[in-house]
Every structure is written in structure tokens, then in C-alpha cells.
Design an enzyme around this catalytic site. Structure first.
Site, PDB file in Angstrom:
ATOM      1  N   HIS B 217       0.842  -1.201   0.000  1.00 17.19           N
ATOM      2  CA  HIS B 217       0.000   0.000   0.000  1.00 17.19           C
ATOM      3  C   HIS B 217       0.872   1.243   0.000  1.00 17.19           C
ATOM      4  CE1 HIS B 217      -1.888  -3.243   2.450  1.00 17.19           C
ATOM      5  NE2 HIS B 217      -2.871  -3.062   1.587  1.00 17.19           N
ATOM      6  N   ASP B 401      -2.288   5.790   3.321  1.00 14.21           N
ATOM      7  CA  ASP B 401      -2.702   5.474   1.960  1.00 14.21           C
ATOM      8  C   ASP B 401      -3.769   6.423   1.433  1.00 14.21           C
ATOM      9  OD1 ASP B 401      -4.800   4.642   3.433  1.00 14.21           O
ATOM     10  OD2 ASP B 401      -4.664   2.539   2.895  1.00 14.21           O
ATOM     11  N   GLY B 402      -3.948   7.547   2.079  1.00  8.56           N
ATOM     12  CA  GLY B 402      -4.756   8.617   1.499  1.00  8.56           C
ATOM     13  C   GLY B 402      -6.248   8.398   1.565  1.00  8.56           C
ATOM     14  N   ASP B 403      -6.692   7.412   2.330  1.00  6.41           N
ATOM     15  CA  ASP B 403      -8.133   7.129   2.318  1.00  6.41           C
ATOM     16  C   ASP B 403      -8.844   7.593   3.586  1.00  6.41           C
ATOM     17  OD1 ASP B 403      -7.198   5.359   4.143  1.00  6.41           O
ATOM     18  OD2 ASP B 403      -8.188   3.597   3.297  1.00  6.41           O
ATOM     19  N   GLY B 407     -12.820   7.396   4.087  1.00  8.94           N
ATOM     20  CA  GLY B 407     -13.278   6.459   5.106  1.00  8.94           C
ATOM     21  C   GLY B 407     -14.177   7.137   6.126  1.00  8.94           C
ATOM     22  N   THR B 447      -9.122   1.075   9.904  1.00  4.79           N
ATOM     23  CA  THR B 447      -8.855   1.270  11.327  1.00  4.79           C
ATOM     24  C   THR B 447      -9.774   2.331  11.909  1.00  4.79           C
ATOM     25  OG1 THR B 447      -6.560   0.843  10.775  1.00  4.79           O
ATOM     26  CG2 THR B 447      -6.997   1.655  12.979  1.00  4.79           C
ATOM     27  N   GLY B 489      -7.692   0.056  19.831  1.00  7.88           N
ATOM     28  CA  GLY B 489      -6.573   0.463  18.982  1.00  7.88           C
ATOM     29  C   GLY B 489      -5.211   0.237  19.606  1.00  7.88           C
ATOM     30  N   ARG B 546       3.881   1.182  15.301  1.00  8.21           N
ATOM     31  CA  ARG B 546       3.975   1.061  13.854  1.00  8.21           C
ATOM     32  C   ARG B 546       5.177   0.175  13.568  1.00  8.21           C
ATOM     33  NH1 ARG B 546       0.841   5.254  11.002  1.00  8.21           N
ATOM     34  NH2 ARG B 546       0.148   6.675  12.617  1.00  8.21           N
ATOM     35  N   ASP B 559      -1.371  14.500  12.194  1.00  5.83           N
ATOM     36  CA  ASP B 559      -2.010  13.217  11.932  1.00  5.83           C
ATOM     37  C   ASP B 559      -3.455  13.439  11.489  1.00  5.83           C
ATOM     38  OD1 ASP B 559      -2.165  10.241  12.188  1.00  5.83           O
ATOM     39  OD2 ASP B 559      -3.771  10.858  13.551  1.00  5.83           O
TER      40      ASP B 559
END
Lengths: 584, 584
Positions: B217, B401-403, B407, B447, B489, B546, B559
Site C-alpha cells: 500500500h 494510503d490517502g483514504d 473512510g 482502522t 486500537g 507502527r 495526523d
């Protein structure tokens, strides 16, 4: 872009090696391509597709029971040579004759045609089934000018299944031609593809645009249009294909939705959603449709929709089992058990290198001395073409697929090496040039390869091995060179091919000689005529011999084939007359 | 670029529809993904891989005898929701328990984990086998931080074959984990991929460069380097994979050379030529190697090399027959005849819509009136997120990933619709918010979807349906929202996630309330604290949580998760306190 390669010049060979290495139980690499690992134990018709590389799984990925017996694998987007086709056919033939099958491109037609003559002369039954499914490439009234694209797959599959089931030679050919006559494809491209080692794509489509009907080597299509939605694209493709439904077509269809390279499965599924709905709404039943990459163009972005109208016998063959590295349908367990296979037969395949070797005919001392001058001429041509390679490639990229420079270099290199070997073996000038021509045709592939190779062989045959030629003998050799190219290529003056430079050259040579000019002066005059004629092709609008008019941008560019001919002629005339003068 | 689509927001759904339409005899679409057309007649362990779309043939292309029983199909590059995983498992389960299997990504781990809890609570035996083959994504000492890439294929295949052969639940899980522990993958990317509808790629690799170890990704890899030759690339990949040979590994290897999208078969064959030679030179035997597209990333250009060290039982499972839309090995004729299949069982699969529907609990008039205010708050959040969608996407594209924007919009839209429906059905505020949370998690995936969905449900449960909350009740709901997100999370302060904005918000709220501030003032202060904290994430260097440090360029960017939380908080606090004040 194509990014994984070593030496770009051997990309296709290395890809074939890697492919054969991966599937050792299914295929065997031979000179010119690959064949099934195991020959059929019983005589059967050998179905042998072929064409340039860059289209995987076409063509080597389709070798196996129920499909192809072998595949002739050319350089990238370049027709394989006649020698390659001959060699693969020899390795695959198993007593039932050979059917070559390929898309309708000039280079393929010529090279497979020459291999056909050679095989036929050796007593093997052989036919050609040429695929013409691309409805964007010529009008419905000129079907024989249409190119072959993803419809290849259906036509090959039908013939492969028929041959596997034991159909006779005439039946396999008949079924292949019927499948072709009932197959229509419409394609669209979103972005070009890039050759290994090239910095820029072979062609481009403007951002946000789509080239409707663009060919799989970037040949001109119908028109550019704004990138449609998936549903609109489906309507466009289905509408155009169904508009050409054959009169005899029924309601049962074999369908292929083909991705060209970087258009991915998920996109094809989105498109298929509407394509399948539209075809069903039109009253059709879809028989075992295929959605995926079946005939690609390196990393080109684009799709094509192929429909074959099935009758009972075609449907049975389309649905028949097949088992190849890239395609499996149903199960061949029963067929394999029944048919049996023989590894020994495969091992006993003739060695192609031997098959093409021939003893060197006797030659005079004088002819061998003249052959040294011809050697110098070849050397000059070689230097000239190496220097001009990238320029010729750039010119060709405007109207063609950009491989003219590389093809000429491959050809002259092979010709030169073969000439050196022939000379070492005591060949006279005629045999040396003929052998050089054979090597050119065998290694360069493509249209220019077969033309230059054939021309050189004809010139050599005209010269013979007995004496150094007189000035008239040299003119006769030039005429033989020209005649062979005219016969093979069927191009005429004004078609924007090398013929446009070649005809003025020979005409000037003959006229000047007839007017009493000294040979040296006549040749110089002829070379100058070829050069001006080559430049003049930039103003030509092609009349015929191509499926459709060249792209407009190509009209202002000289033809690369005419240019390379004129360049070689000028360089060789310079060198030839100089060395000749020195030794006289 | 991805060029064929209709509405980009429904690309994945439409692709799944087209895929299922194409293979009606092999797969059946269900809510959340697809399952085998025919359920096994005998109880067997159901092996269910899953993950985001864009990786075809992973994951739905691998459904079929000898491989997967179903696949959970998320949005592009986005984890499917827990609801999707639950639904597919319900449809595929056939009495032997469920094994979810997927690559190690936070969203997948959370969502499959939640589905696991739900299934287990319903008495179904369920386990998760998480693939961690990407040796570039974390050091050898931190295997559980490694991502899953093309090694997915081997691990899924081994488990699918074991389950097909009748292995018990524990054995299938054990074999999957063993296969994962013996599998290593090294990848390289040459160019990024583009989402449907996006103008620019998700990430780029500079021309003539290669990103070694770059994730599927676009996750950061090891380093960028000049584009090597095919032979050099082979040495790099083979060298790095063999350097991590497991201690217990033998000499027999399952090998996958995987193309990511626009890297084509011919290129892979050229690479394979050297890869296979190097592996053999190192003394290895290659067992049924696969060269092709097995785990892709839309049209990304790149490759990966996966090696699994086989022992006897793994080799047998790797070589076992399988028959899926995208992959066939050997023949299952015998197995199918012996095992039998039942279409009726498939038809009797539970209706997933029913399974998730539940009656609306009783509620007080007061709670229903308070629910109207919550509705307004949701509406405000919705407007805010719609307006911010592209900005949040741009921020996310820098590190992720830019979503994120898309989302969040999918999530709030689903939550809003569900809330409207719940209110119409007479739900109180607690049930309404809980239902909205479920819808958010189910539709948004990823997520952020599971976190926001889980948080909303927790807040709703805290509020209940009996009375309008006191100021302290609202603070308790905010705390419940926060605690649920922390539990799900597992992120901590400083990890550069939404928690970095959420913790200051709640802390400020509690402190201000404790210091006697009016509720309205306390909430405003809390929202301001969240906003400053979100901005401050731009200066953070992530500490943990991460697989490896974020790309350097992301350090100066706030973020997106923290930002969207702060934005929503500010907007909702404004609206909520206003409407609340008006109605009090």
C-alpha cells in the site's frame, strides 16, 4: 514502463528462457520459440500460433494439450523470422501437417508465408489461418485488411481443440477460418507501453483521454475521446461489436474481456458487470466468458472486448478442455490417459541447426576476391546503421512501433557475422551474400528483416560464385534485389515504404548506365536519387497497403524504411566504388 | 492509473459484483464478500482470508476447493469491517469452525478480532492466522510487527489444502502458523498505484529509482536505490530472502515471484531466469514455483520474491490440488467425486441482514427527545467531514494510503442513515448512537471505521435509553468513547493517532468539570485542547505501534486521525451546546 531487463536487445530471448525454465514439464525451448514438452504419440495436426513478444500469454503461454503445439516467438512487437517459424514447425510437426496461425500483420504474413513455402517444398502439409478480428482497423468491406488482436485467442483455441480431438487437416483449417469469420473485437487504450530500455513510451494517449480502436502495437485507431465511465465504456464496446454481428450469428457467444497490461482485474470486473448485462439484455447467452489478460501489450493500459458467435461445433471446441501454462479449462485427465504421450518422440525432434546448415558451393578465386569487397560494403552498412539506430527508431515511432533502427541493426549484425563465416568457409560472393541475407531475415524478424534478407539473397543468387561481376552484372544484382522486395512486400511507389527509395535508385542506375555513364558515376547518381526520394516520402500521403491511413503526424516525417535504404546505399556506394577503384 | 470505474466510492463493490457474475458456478456473493458456491456436504474447517480490495487475485480469486472457503472483501486498500468478516464467516461456516487469515495490518487485526469475539460468543470455534512475511517491514527480532504481503498466498494455500483434506481445526491453525514462520518475502516497487477517481498516484518512486521493501500500500520500505538490471535485482531479492533462512529450513522451497500490477509476465520471466538459477546454485530444489500476479496492488509497478521452506507436510499441502477462479493446480476430479457438495446447504445459508437486525429496545420520551439533539450533532459531524474529505485525504497520503477522508465520510454517512432509521423506529439516544456506531464500523472499514464505530457504540451504551443525560453523564459517555478506542486500537499518547487528540479532550473535560466550569465552557475548552493537540502531532516522532518509523516527510504533517477527531469535536460542541441551550 518496462523496467526489468538486462540487455534490452535480448529481452525477448531471456523472457522465453525464463518461461521455459518455469514450465519444464509442459514446454521445451527450441530455436525460434517453444513446443510442447511431449509430442503427441499419434499423428495430429500441429497448431502453431506466433508473433512478436510482449503479448503474453500470447503466444507461448498457450502451448499445451487442447491448445497450441508450439509457438513462434519473435522479438518484442516484431514478427518472428521465417527461419524461426520453420524451426518451430519442424520441432512440433508430428505427422499431421502444420497450421500456422497469427494476427494479420505484414511482417507475420511474409515470414510465415516464406516458412510455409519451405515446409511445403519439403513435403509437409502446411496452411495459414490469419486472424482479422479488429473491427477498428478497417471497414467491414475490407475484412482482409483488418488486424488480429484478442480474437487470436478464440481462433487458436478452436483449432487447438479440434486438432486435439483428432480432426483432419482440412477440418482444422476450416474451423479456424470459420471462428475468425465469426469473431469481432473492439479495443480501447488509455496509455502507451514502453519497450525495455526505452526512456519514453512507444506512443501516448493524452491524460484523461481514451484512444478508441487503438492497435495493440499503438497502431492508429478510430478516434480519441474523453475517458468515459465504466458503464459508458461498456456501452461503447458492446454497441460497436454487436453492430457488426455476422449474418449467420446466433445467440450464443464466446466472450473475452481482455486487459492489455496495466489495466487490472478489478477494473475489468467493474467493466464486466455492465458488459455482461448489456450482452444478456440483447438476448445473448454467454458461454464460458473469459475476463483477464489473454493478449497483452507489455504494460499498455487498455481493454478489448471480443465476441465470437458460436454454432454447435464451435461451442463444443470453445468449451473443450485445455491445459497450458497460462490457461486451463476443464480437465484433460481422460484425454491424456486415452491419447498417451511420448517423451522419446520429443527427444527425437530434429536439430534445427543441422536442418538449416548446407555445404558451401564451389567458387572461383575471382569471386572470392570480389566477396572481400562485398564484405567491406557490409561493414560500411553495419557502421552506418549502428550510427543511425536511434534516429531511425525515432522516425519509426511516429508512424510505427519504433523498432526499425533496432531491427536493422540486428539484421546487419547477423548478416555480417554470417558473411564472415561464409568467407572463412571459402564461399564465393554470391553464396556469401545469399547466406548473409538468410541470417538477416532469420535474426531481425519483422517486415524489414524479411525484405532485406530476401533482397540480399536474390542479389547473391544473381551474382553467383563464378566470376567478379561486370558493371552490367552489378546492375542486374540490384534489379534482382529490388524485384525480390517488390514480390515479397507487395508495396508500390507512394505507399511510403523502402520501395519509394528503391525504385528511383534502380531506375536511375539503369537510365544512367543506358546513357553511357561510367559505373561509378551511375551508382553515385542512383544513391543520390534514393536519398531525395526518401526525403520526399515526408510529403506522401499513403495510398494503399496499410489497413488505414497513417496518423496525421506521420505525414510530415520521412519513412524510416526508405531512409535507411538510402543511407545504406549512399555509404556502400561510396565505399564500394572506392575499394573497387583501388583494386582495379 | 486506475481508469475504469463508475462512482469511485463503490469501485470495490462493483468489482466484486462483476467477479461473482463471471464465476457463478464457483462463487456466491454475500454481504461482506464471497463464499464458495457450494458448501461442503461434510463439516470442514472454513479457511477465510480477507483484506482490502485492489490485490486481486487476493482474496476472492482464491475461493474454491483446495483453497479458501470464502473471502472478506474490504474497500480498496482498506480493512473490511468486523461486520463483513462476521457475515462471510456465517455464510461459509460448515460445522468445523472458522480460521480467519490475513496480512498483519492494524485495521485487519482489529476488525477480524471483533468478528472473532462475536462468532465465539455465538459458540463458533474461531482463530486468526496472521501473515508476517515481509522482511523489509521490521527487523528479524520483531517478527510480529512485520506486514503480510505475497506470503499470504502460501499460507492460505497450505491451510486451504489441509482443511480440504479433512485436517482438524487445531491442525489447520498449526499448519498455517508453521507456514508463516517459514515464509519470507522481499519486495521492490518501481512506481506507485492510483485509486479510481484520483488524479495523482497514492505515492511515487522517482524515475529510474526503485523502492526496496516498499509495502503493497506504499508503506515505507528500506531505502530507494537506482533501478538495477534484472540480474542485479534477482541477486538483491534472493540474497535478502536467503539471508533470513529459518534455522529449521531445509533445501526444498516453494517460491513465488509476484508481479504487483503493471510489471508484466515477460519481465517476471526475465527476472525468474536469474532468480531460479541463484536459488538452485544455493543448493535448493524449487517445488512448483509460481511466477505471475498473485497479490497485486492495483496498477503498481513492482515485484516481490517469496520463499517458503518446506518440510514434508508443508510440501504435500503446497502441491495439493486446488481449483479457484484465479488459480488451478492439479486436478480435483477425484476429490470432488469423493467429497460431494451440496447446493441445498448453500441455499440454506443464513440471511446476513436478518442475523444483524435486532428489535429496538424500549426508550423514554426524554431519551428520544435527547436523541434529536444527538441527531443534529451527527448532522454537523457529517457536514464537517464532507467539507474536509479531500484535505484529510491529502494529509493521509503523506504518511498513509490517502483514504482517511473517504473512510470518515463513508462512516459518518452510514452512521447518519442508521441513526435516522433508529429514530424513526422509536430508539432512544443510547440505542441510536450504538446503532450508528455499528453502521459506521460496518461500512467504513479500516482502522478509523472500527475505532469510531466502537467508540460511538460505547458512548451510546453509556448514555442508555432512559433519560436525557446529566452533564456528568455526558462526560461519562465521552470517557466510554475514549476507553473503547484505547482498548481497540492499543495506541498510546505520542503514537501520532487520533488518541493524541482524544486524550487531551477528555482530560480537559474532566479537569474543567472538576474545577467547577459550566458544562458548555468545559466542552469548549476540551474541544480547543483537542485542536491544539491535533496540530501538535505535526511535531511528533512516533514512538511505537507502527512496524517502522513513518516516512520523514510525514513528521511535519498533523495526523489526519487526530485532526478529524478535533474537527468533529469542535463542530459538534458548537452545535450541541447551541441546540442544547435553545431547548433547555
Amino acid at each position: 514502463m518496462t523496467r526489468i531487463f538486462n540487455d534490452p536487445a535480448v529481452f525477448a530471448e531471456e523472457a522465453l528462457q525464463g518461461f521455459c525454465e518455469l514450465h519444464p514439464n509442459q514446454v521445451r525451448q527450441v530455436d525460434g520459440g517453444a513446443v510442447r514438452r511431449h509430442r503427441p504419440a499419434q499423428p495430429k495436426v500441429a497448431v502453431i500460433p506466433g508473433g512478436g513478444s510482449g503479448h503474453y500469454p500470447a503466444f507461448a503461454g498457450l502451448i499445451g494439450p487442447g491448445f497450441a503445439d508450439g509457438a513462434v516467438v519473435g522479438n518484442i512487437f516484431t514478427s518472428p523470422s521465417a527461419q524461426q517459424a520453420y524451426s518451430v514447425a519442424r520441432a512440433a510437426e508430428s505427422g499431421g501437417g502444420v497450421v500456422f496461425t497469427y494476427g494479420n500483420y505484414a511482417g507475420d504474413v511474409m515470414n510465415f508465408g516464406l516458412a510455409t513455402e519451405r515446409l511445403a517444398a519439403e513435403g509437409i502439409r502446411v496452411e495459414n489461418v490469419i486472424v482479422t478480428d479488429d473491427i477498428a482497423s478497417a471497414a467491414a468491406g475490407e475484412v482482409d485488411k483488418r488486424r488480429g488482436i484478442a480474437g487470436d485467442f478464440t481462433v487458436f483455441k478452436v483449432m487447438g481443440a479440434a486438432a486435439e480431438a483428432g480432426a483432419g487437416f482440412d477440418d482444422v483449417v476450416r474451423l479456424g477460418r470459420k471462428a475468425n469469420s465469426l469473431t469481432r473485437t473492439m479495443g480501447a487504450a488509455f496509455a502507451g507501453c514502453t519497450f525495455p530500455g526505452a526512456d519514453t513510451p512507444l506512443f501516448t494517449v493524452a491524460d484523461g483521454q481514451m484512444g478508441l480502436g487503438l492497435g495493440i502495437h499503438g497502431e492508429p485507431g478510430l478516434h480519441d475521446t474523453e475517458l468515459p465511465s465504466a458503464a459508458e465504456l461498456a456501452r461503447e464496446l458492446v454497441g460497436r461489436v454487436l453492430a457488426e454481428a455476422p449474418v449467420e450469428g446466433g445467440s450464443r457467444l464466446a466472450v473475452i474481456l481482455n486487459g492489455l497490461g496495466s489495466t487490472k482485474h478489478e477494473e475489468l470486473f467493474v467493466l464486466w458487470r455492465t458488459v455482461s448485462a448489456l450482452l444478456r439484455e440483447a438476448g445473448h447467452t454467454l458461454v464460458l466468458p473469459e475476463v483477464g489478460e489473454l493478449v497483452t501489450s507489455l504494460d499498455m493500459a487498455g481493454v478489448s472486448l471480443t465476441v465470437t458467435w458460436l454454432d454447435d461445433e464451435l461451442e463444443q471446441l470453445w468449451a473443450a478442455p485445455a491445459e497450458t501454462p497460462a490457461f486451463r479449462r476443464g480437465s484433460l485427465a481422460g484425454a491424456a490417459a486415452a491419447g498417451g504421450e511420448s517423451t522419446d518422440a520429443a527427444e527425437a525432434a530434429p536439430d534445427e541447426a543441422q536442418a538449416s546448415a548446407a555445404p558451401v558451393p564451389a567458387s572461383s578465386e575471382e569471386s572470392r576476391r570480389f566477396a572481400q569487397h562485398c564484405m567491406s560494403a557490409l561493414e560500411t552498412a553495419r557502421l552506418t546503421l549502428h550510427e543511425a539506430e536511434s534516429r531511425l527508431g525515432d522516425m519509426d515511432a511516429i508512424a510505427g512501433d519504433g523498432d526499425h533502427g533496432r531491427g536493422m541493426v540486428r539484421g546487419i549484425d547477423a548478416a555480417f557475422d554470417a558473411a564472415v563465416l561464409a568467407l572463412d568457409n571459402g564461399a564465393g560472393a554470391g553464396t556469401m551474400l545469399a547466406t548473409a541475407g538468410d541470417a538477416w531475415a532469420a535474426k531481425a524478424g519483422g517486415t524489414s528483416g524479411v525484405l532485406w534478407g530476401g533482397g540480399l539473397r536474390a542479389a547473391g543468387e544473381s551474382l553467383g560464385d563464378e566470376a567478379a561481376p561486370s558493371p552490367a552484372g552489378l546492375v542486374a544484382a540490384a534489379q534482382a534485389f529490388t524485384n525480390r522486395i517488390l514480390t515479397l512486400g507487395k508495396a508500390e511507389a507512394g505507399d511510403k515504404t523502402l520501395v519509394d527509395a528503391l525504385l528511383p535508385l534502380v531506375r536511375t542506375l539503369v537510365d544512367a548506365t543506358g546513357n553511357g555513364a561510367a559505373p561509378q558515376a551511375a551508382w553515385h547518381e542512383a544513391a543520390r536519387a534514393a536519398a531525395s526520394a526518401a526525403e520526399a516520402t515526408a510529403a506522401f500521403i499513403p495510398k494503399k497497403g496499410r489497413a488505414r491511413p497513417l496518423a496525421e503526424k506521420s505525414i510530415g516525417t520521412p519513412d524510416p524504411g526508405a531512409t535507411s535504404l538510402a543511407m545504406v546505399a549512399a555509404a556502400v556506394v561510396d565505399r564500394f566504388t572506392t575499394t573497387n577503384a583501388q583494386t582495379k
